[in-house]
Scaffold this active site. Structure first.
Site, PDB file in Angstrom:
ATOM      1  N   TYR A   1      47.644  35.355  34.944  1.00  0.00           N
ATOM      2  CA  TYR A   1      46.359  35.893  35.425  1.00  0.00           C
ATOM      3  C   TYR A   1      46.521  36.874  36.578  1.00  0.00           C
ATOM      4  CZ  TYR A   1      44.299  32.076  32.737  1.00  0.00           C
ATOM      5  OH  TYR A   1      43.930  31.230  31.726  1.00  0.00           O
TER       6      TYR A   1
ATOM      7  N   HIS B   1      39.814  39.601  37.070  1.00  0.00           N
ATOM      8  CA  HIS B   1      39.163  38.433  37.675  1.00  0.00           C
ATOM      9  C   HIS B   1      39.851  38.029  38.982  1.00  0.00           C
ATOM     10  CE1 HIS B   1      35.861  35.859  36.965  1.00  0.00           C
ATOM     11  NE2 HIS B   1      36.422  34.875  36.301  1.00  0.00           N
TER      12      HIS B   1
ATOM     13  N   PHE C   1      41.239  26.473  39.041  1.00  0.00           N
ATOM     14  CA  PHE C   1      40.681  27.606  38.301  1.00  0.00           C
ATOM     15  C   PHE C   1      39.347  28.059  38.887  1.00  0.00           C
ATOM     16  CE2 PHE C   1      44.029  26.435  35.451  1.00  0.00           C
ATOM     17  CZ  PHE C   1      44.493  27.685  35.058  1.00  0.00           C
TER      18      PHE C   1
ATOM     19  N   ASN D   1      36.288  28.358  38.059  1.00  0.00           N
ATOM     20  CA  ASN D   1      35.055  27.564  38.028  1.00  0.00           C
ATOM     21  C   ASN D   1      35.155  26.279  38.853  1.00  0.00           C
ATOM     22  OD1 ASN D   1      36.820  26.252  36.382  1.00  0.00           O
ATOM     23  ND2 ASN D   1      35.449  26.047  34.637  1.00  0.00           N
TER      24      ASN D   1
ATOM     25  N   ASP E   1      35.482  39.460  42.224  1.00  0.00           N
ATOM     26  CA  ASP E   1      35.269  40.558  41.280  1.00  0.00           C
ATOM     27  C   ASP E   1      33.798  40.613  40.858  1.00  0.00           C
ATOM     28  OD1 ASP E   1      36.032  37.970  40.051  1.00  0.00           O
ATOM     29  OD2 ASP E   1      35.536  38.990  38.184  1.00  0.00           O
TER      30      ASP E   1
ATOM     31  N   ASN F   1      31.191  32.353  37.935  1.00  0.00           N
ATOM     32  CA  ASN F   1      31.519  30.916  37.945  1.00  0.00           C
ATOM     33  C   ASN F   1      32.090  30.423  39.267  1.00  0.00           C
ATOM     34  OD1 ASN F   1      30.611  30.450  35.365  1.00  0.00           O
ATOM     35  ND2 ASN F   1      32.559  30.986  34.426  1.00  0.00           N
TER      36      ASN F   1
END
Length: 197
Positions: A17, A22, A68, A70, A95, A116
């Site tokens: 990632y 993100h 993560f 969320n 973001d 989220n």
């Protein structure tokens, strides 16, 4: 002088990632810490990477939640409660689909915009009254493409726009810490105006 005591950058942990849109919030806090001669270090009790920047009257904690997106609120709430930091003393960088790449804007309180990470922070803090720094990543134009977009890598020219914006946003945060939100907003606004000339 502003009373920001915690700077948070949102993203997803893991090398797969690290270059995705993100993770713009991660990029910002890493660069901000570097610009002050610091590096974020793992801190298991806060489920994230942290550092503390102390200069004169400034005493700022920097956090990268390493759960993560969320579940970002867990780390934020744990650290804020531990150090007795109020929601209005927190700035969260993340973001933003509704701003084009190359634009960043400050905002205080308000809704979550469907993000989220912000949703989870609001839920865990029980408050919307924290400051936000929204880093534009642009929008794919269609709702169904959003997930692939935010978890995708930007093309080089777009990435350059975001990198330049993050550099200016770090300078704006310095102004926010030394002066106030107005000075920080003016700096970002004048950077955007110069770029559009």
């Amino acid at each position: 002088m502003s009373r920001i005591r915690l700077l948070v950058g949102l993203g997803n942990p893991g090398p797969e990632y690290s270059q995705t849109r993100h993770n713009a919030g991660f990029w910002l806090v890493e660069q901000f810490a570097r610009s002050h001669g610091h590096q974020l270090q793992p801190d298991s009790k806060f489920f994230g990477n942290t550092t503390r920047i102390q200069q004169g009257a400034l005493d700022l904690r920097v956090l990268q939640p390493m759960q993560f997106m969320n579940r970002s609120g867990n780390a934020v709430a744990l650290l804020a409660h531990f150090y007795k930091i109020l929601p209005e003393e927190i700035l969260v960088a993340y973001d933003e689909l509704d701003l084009p790449a190359g634009v960043a804007k400050f905002k205080t309180g308000g809704g979550t915009g469907g993000h989220n990470g912000i949703k989870d922070i609001v839920a865990r803090l029980g408050s919307q009254n924290f400051h936000r720094l929204r880093i534009g990543i642009g929008h794919p134009g269609d709702k169904s493409k959003v997930t692939g977009w935010v978890l995708g890598k930007a093309p080089a020219h777009e990435q350059q726009l975001m990198d330049d914006t993050i550099t200016e946003a770090c300078r704006s945060i310095d102004l926010l810490l030394q002066q106030d939100m107005r000075a920080a907003q003016q700096h970002l606004h004048s950077f955007k105006a110069q770029r559009e000339k």
